[in-house]
Design a protein around this motif. Structure first.
Motif, mmCIF file in Angstrom:
data_model
loop_
_atom_site.group_PDB
_atom_site.id
_atom_site.type_symbol
_atom_site.label_atom_id
_atom_site.label_comp_id
_atom_site.label_asym_id
_atom_site.label_seq_id
_atom_site.Cartn_x
_atom_site.Cartn_y
_atom_site.Cartn_z
ATOM 1 N N SER A 196 1.019 8.178 5.639
ATOM 2 C CA SER A 196 0.266 9.388 5.976
ATOM 3 C C SER A 196 0.928 10.636 5.405
ATOM 4 O O SER A 196 0.252 11.518 4.866
ATOM 5 N N TYR A 232 0.831 -1.207 0.000
ATOM 6 C CA TYR A 232 0.000 0.000 0.000
ATOM 7 C C TYR A 232 0.866 1.257 0.000
ATOM 8 O O TYR A 232 0.530 2.268 -0.624
ATOM 9 N N TYR A 281 -4.942 -0.363 2.004
ATOM 10 C CA TYR A 281 -4.766 0.136 3.367
ATOM 11 C C TYR A 281 -6.037 -0.080 4.191
ATOM 12 O O TYR A 281 -5.984 -0.549 5.331
ATOM 13 N N ASN A 282 -7.188 0.249 3.613
ATOM 14 C CA ASN A 282 -8.446 0.114 4.348
ATOM 15 C C ASN A 282 -8.790 -1.344 4.630
ATOM 16 O O ASN A 282 -9.370 -1.668 5.673
ATOM 17 N N GLN A 283 -8.446 -2.228 3.726
ATOM 18 C CA GLN A 283 -8.731 -3.649 3.926
ATOM 19 C C GLN A 283 -7.881 -4.249 5.045
ATOM 20 O O GLN A 283 -8.323 -5.144 5.772
ATOM 21 N N MET A 284 -6.665 -3.739 5.204
ATOM 22 C CA MET A 284 -5.750 -4.325 6.191
ATOM 23 C C MET A 284 -6.119 -3.959 7.625
ATOM 24 O O MET A 284 -5.881 -4.725 8.553
ATOM 25 N N ARG A 285 -6.694 -2.770 7.850
ATOM 26 C CA ARG A 285 -7.104 -2.330 9.187
ATOM 27 C C ARG A 285 -5.990 -2.571 10.214
ATOM 28 O O ARG A 285 -6.149 -3.287 11.201
ATOM 29 N N LEU A 286 -4.869 -1.939 9.967
ATOM 30 C CA LEU A 286 -3.673 -2.190 10.765
ATOM 31 C C LEU A 286 -3.724 -1.519 12.127
ATOM 32 O O LEU A 286 -4.209 -0.394 12.270
ATOM 33 N N ASP A 287 -3.229 -2.216 13.127
ATOM 34 C CA ASP A 287 -2.987 -1.610 14.434
ATOM 35 C C ASP A 287 -1.604 -0.971 14.414
ATOM 36 O O ASP A 287 -0.692 -1.451 13.738
ATOM 37 N N THR A 317 4.424 -1.692 12.379
ATOM 38 C CA THR A 317 3.615 -0.953 11.408
ATOM 39 C C THR A 317 3.763 0.556 11.495
ATOM 40 O O THR A 317 3.346 1.267 10.576
ATOM 41 N N LEU A 361 3.107 3.218 8.299
ATOM 42 C CA LEU A 361 1.898 4.021 8.465
ATOM 43 C C LEU A 361 2.219 5.507 8.484
ATOM 44 O O LEU A 361 1.505 6.325 7.895
#
Length: 387
Positions: A185, A127, A166-172, A177, A181
């Motif tokens: 951004s 992503y 990015y939206n599908q992964m829903r990363l913490d 990460t 991330l």
């Protein structure tokens, strides 16, 4: 009570998504693009075309042709039989151009793009790689005006694909990460800001401001990534050096310069109420910090310009969305900083446009408030030259 059905367009064309308007999803050209005579493309069309191409036997493309199958899937095995499309020659062009695009924004400084560890992180994160290539395509849309539409289309497709992944992964947010991330951004914020400032087309000031407010709200998301314990993790990561340099550049222990101080005095005299005045005072303090950061760093660096929209509060952005005059005046003062950096492809003549558009929107009654921004258009600040 039954839940309302969801009416938001999820499969709209790329142009409507870029303009943040509802698409009626008509094929092959939606009504919005037809009426405004814009190029209408759908993301699913490129995904289907890519999958179809990958299922065929590999046939060398004629030299010089660039395929339109843009979304970038897994990099480890570009010849796999998965649904993720392989890397193509356009990806290679954008990848090698990306470093040029970033270096032109940080000339004279050691940016994070110089780090081999950062490059490995980008390559290993699909992503993030897609968004980096999207920004590279946006850069080419600016510097290669004859191919502007083509590269803007590529930029929109790659960014849409990046956001989808990015939206599908829903990363913490954790130690593994936080770096990708944070980089995602930052790059996404730069991409959106450039698209708003440079590719304005014939939009009205109201449409421009709506897009800019959306961009600022997106950039506020960076604060979520770097807040609390995440900042400590980032400072111990491969980004330690550039972040420490940034902490030195963005020093909040500074007094307002004469121009920001003059505007704050006008705001306090207007007696807008404690909450609103505090919000505007913070926005001006952030602007002074950004100006000082730009002065301390290289005149080619974008950090001072892009940093302001991350530092302002959500309350200020809401006042801007409501077209409150004082918030617009502060935006015009920020536009001076953008105007000083007009030699950078990321901003172009966006600063001049904002100052002139806000002056016209507010009218002569606000001329005293806008004295410095309009004077800046007539003067050349020796600290900001294209040398």
């Amino acid at each position: 009570m039954p839940r309302r059905t969801h009416t938001k367009s999820r499969n709209g064309c790329l142009e409507c998504k870029r303009r943040h308007i509802k698409c009626d999803e008509k094929h092959p050209i939606c009504s919005n693009c037809r009426s405004s005579e814009r190029s209408c493309e759908y993301a699913d069309r490129f995904i289907r075309a890519t999958r179809s191409q990958s299922s065929k036997s590999s046939t060398p493309s004629p030299a010089g042709l660039v395929p339109d199958e843009l979304p970038l899937g897994r990099l480890a095995d570009p010849f796999s039989s998965s649904d993720n499309p392989p890397v193509n020659m356009l990806h290679a062009e954008l990848f090698f151009n990306a470093e040029c695009a970033f270096r032109s924004l940080s000339k004279g400084t050691n940016g994070w793009i110089d780090s081999a560890d950062v490059k490995r992180t980008i390559i290993a994160t699909p992503y993030l790689m897609n968004e980096m290539l999207a920004l590279s395509a946006l850069h080419l849309s600016v510097v290669r005006s004859e191919d502007q539409k083509r590269y803007r289309r590529y930029a929109a497709q790659l960014q849409t694909h990046a956001l989808g992944m990015y939206n599908q992964m829903r990363l913490d947010v954790n130690r593994e990460t936080c770096v990708p991330l944070f980089l995602f951004s930052c790059i996404l914020g730069m991409h959106t800001l450039c698209d708003v400032l440079v590719h304005r087309e014939d939009t009205s000031f109201d449409e421009f401001l709506e897009r800019l407010v959306h961009c600022f709200k997106l950039q506020l998301g960076i604060r979520v990534v770097i807040s609390g314990p995440t900042w400590s993790m980032l400072r111990e990561s491969i980004l330690k050096s550039p972040l420490e340099n940034g902490e030195i550049m963005f020093d909040w222990n500074t007094e307002l310069g004469p121009d920001c101080a003059r505007l704050l005095n006008l705001i306090e005299t207007a007696k807008l109420g404690d909450a609103i005045t505090s919000t505007y005072r913070h926005a001006l303090q952030a602007l002074q910090v950004s100006i000082n950061a730009a002065i301390r760093g290289s005149v080619k660096s974008v950090n001072g310009v892009t940093g302001w929209s991350v530092m302002v509060t959500p309350e200020y952005v809401e006042h801007l969305a409501l077209r409150r005059p004082e918030a617009l005046v502060i935006l015009a003062h920020y536009a001076v900083l953008v105007y000083w950096h007009r030699h950078l492809w990321l901003f172009g003549d966006g600063g001049r446009f904002m100052i002139e558009a806000i002056s016209s929107y507010l009218g002569p009654d606000w001329a005293i408030w806008l004295e410095w921004p309009n004077r800046a258009l007539r003067e050349l600040d020796p600290r900001y030259t294209n040398e």
